[in-house]
Write an enzyme that holds these catalytic residues in place. Structure first.
Site, PDB file in Angstrom:
ATOM      1  N   ARG A   3      42.261  46.156  40.914  1.00  0.00           N
ATOM      2  CA  ARG A   3      41.126  45.335  41.370  1.00  0.00           C
ATOM      3  C   ARG A   3      41.023  44.147  40.421  1.00  0.00           C
ATOM      4  NH1 ARG A   3      35.946  44.511  40.052  1.00  0.00           N
ATOM      5  NH2 ARG A   3      34.435  44.204  41.711  1.00  0.00           N
TER       6      ARG A   3
ATOM      7  N   LYS B 198      37.568  42.280  31.750  1.00  0.00           N
ATOM      8  CA  LYS B 198      36.553  43.071  31.053  1.00  0.00           C
ATOM      9  C   LYS B 198      36.542  42.762  29.562  1.00  0.00           C
ATOM     10  CE  LYS B 198      35.508  46.116  34.684  1.00  0.00           C
ATOM     11  NZ  LYS B 198      35.775  47.329  35.411  1.00  0.00           N
TER      12      LYS B 198
HETATM   13  N1  PMM Z   1      34.409  47.008  38.070  1.00  0.00           N
HETATM   14  C1  PMM Z   1      33.403  46.215  38.474  1.00  0.00           C
HETATM   15  C2  PMM Z   1      32.879  46.314  39.772  1.00  0.00           C
HETATM   16  N2  PMM Z   1      33.394  47.194  40.651  1.00  0.00           N
HETATM   17  N3  PMM Z   1      34.955  48.871  41.172  1.00  0.00           N
HETATM   18  C3  PMM Z   1      35.961  49.676  40.800  1.00  0.00           C
HETATM   19  N4  PMM Z   1      36.484  50.569  41.669  1.00  0.00           N
HETATM   20  N5  PMM Z   1      36.497  49.627  39.535  1.00  0.00           N
HETATM   21  C4  PMM Z   1      36.011  48.769  38.593  1.00  0.00           C
HETATM   22  O1  PMM Z   1      36.521  48.787  37.453  1.00  0.00           O
HETATM   23  C5  PMM Z   1      34.935  47.906  38.957  1.00  0.00           C
HETATM   24  C6  PMM Z   1      34.424  47.993  40.272  1.00  0.00           C
HETATM   25  C7  PMM Z   1      32.822  45.216  37.515  1.00  0.00           C
HETATM   26  O2  PMM Z   1      33.527  44.026  37.526  1.00  0.00           O
HETATM   27  P1  PMM Z   1      33.012  42.683  38.260  1.00  0.00           P
HETATM   28  O3  PMM Z   1      31.603  42.440  37.825  1.00  0.00           O
HETATM   29  O4  PMM Z   1      33.929  41.629  37.803  1.00  0.00           O
HETATM   30  O5  PMM Z   1      33.118  42.873  39.726  1.00  0.00           O
END
Ligand code: PMM
Length: 280
Positions: free
Chosen positions: A256, A217
């Protein structure tokens, strides 16, 4: 494939990210065909992922939403192909997508809106008897950063997550099936994310399993840098691993992450520090 029921080792589970999207900030487009996403998921399992999170909607700030049909087209074959290898969560805000992904083999719903975006999500999860990750969220990505206004970000996030828990329980979801995520980067500025990490124990104290999504992030791209010299997403994995070590020391149930191999290394370090695992 059933979800690992609880941590027995004190070590967070590794939730590997499989984004079947053309535009995610972290790895946009890299695994957009079902074949590429399946191969990527298999690689993450070989690297040690305990579960995989399959998503078809980018949530990067400013992103437009795909149609439901398009989201289904992206995620269903990937969920179906990976769920025989490892437990799969479906990263969706739509109950219709969640329902069909559960039919295809998913065992967990990861709803970044915590049930806010689709009022049917709670009932669906309750009916299926599956766990749900409820993340702190204040609105769709197109304009979410304008909502990054808090009196005390940790107290506000805890209060708003508490409201999501009660709404999901009222819809029939078992309390222990609600997992919580502070939603780093969602309607949050860098200093909000750091404050949430610093005081993560206040989220754990809510008594639910905690999922943490710091991976790649923006606030990690900015650490030690200026906005002019920010690290691009693919250069944020070492900083992400540092947050994973921290998560391991703060009772997080799952991290994650995109970089599963580096995460496993960080967790091995956490185990060694805690006197667990192989150190010879
Ligand atoms: N961040 C993203 C997408 N899904 N789900 C959860 N539970 N927590 C998060 O912090 C989260 C998520 C965004 O990141 P990406 O675009 O790299 O998937």
């Amino acid at each position: 494939m059933t979800l690992p029921s609880a941590r027995t080792t004190g070590r967070p589970l590794v939730m590997g990210v499989v984004n079947v999207t053309p535009d995610s900030f972290s790895d946009g487009g890299a695994w957009f065909t079902p074949e590429a996403a399946l191969a990527h998921g298999r690689e993450l399992v070989a690297q040690g992922a305990d579960l995989l999170d399959v998503g078809g909607e980018s949530t990067r700030p400013g992103a437009e939403r795909p149609s439901t049909e398009e989201e289904l087209r992206r995620v269903l074959p990937v969920v179906a192909g990976l769920s025989s290898l490892v437990p799969v969560s479906v990263d969706t805000m739509r109950s219709e997508v969640a329902a069909l992904a559960l039919d295809a083999g998913a065992t967990l719903v990861n709803d970044v809106s915590g049930g806010l975006a689709d009022p049917q999500m709670g009932a669906l999860v309750a009916e299926r008897g599956v766990p749900i990750v409820a993340m702190h969220w204040r609105g769709h990505s197109a304009d979410m950063q304008s909502r990054a206004q808090y009196d005390d970000v940790v107290a506000d996030v805890v209060a708003e997550l508490g409201e999501r828990v009660e709404a999901l329980v009222a819809a029939g979801v078992a309390r222990e099936d609600v997992l919580l995520d502070p939603g780093l980067g969602f309607a949050k500025l860098a200093h909000h994310n750091w404050e949430l990490l610093r005081r993560l124990d206040e989220v754990s104290a809510m008594g639910h399993r905690v999922v943490l999504g710091a991976s790649r992030k923006k606030f990690l791209g900015l650490v030690g840098r200026t906005p002019q010299t920010e690290r691009p997403p693919l250069e944020r994995d070492v900083a992400t691993a540092a947050t994973t070590l921290y998560a391991a020391q703060h009772d997080v149930w799952a991290v994650r992450v995109h970089d599963v191999a580096g995460t496993v290394d960080a967790l091995d370090v956490a185990d060694a520090l805690a006197g667990r695992g192989a150190t010879s």
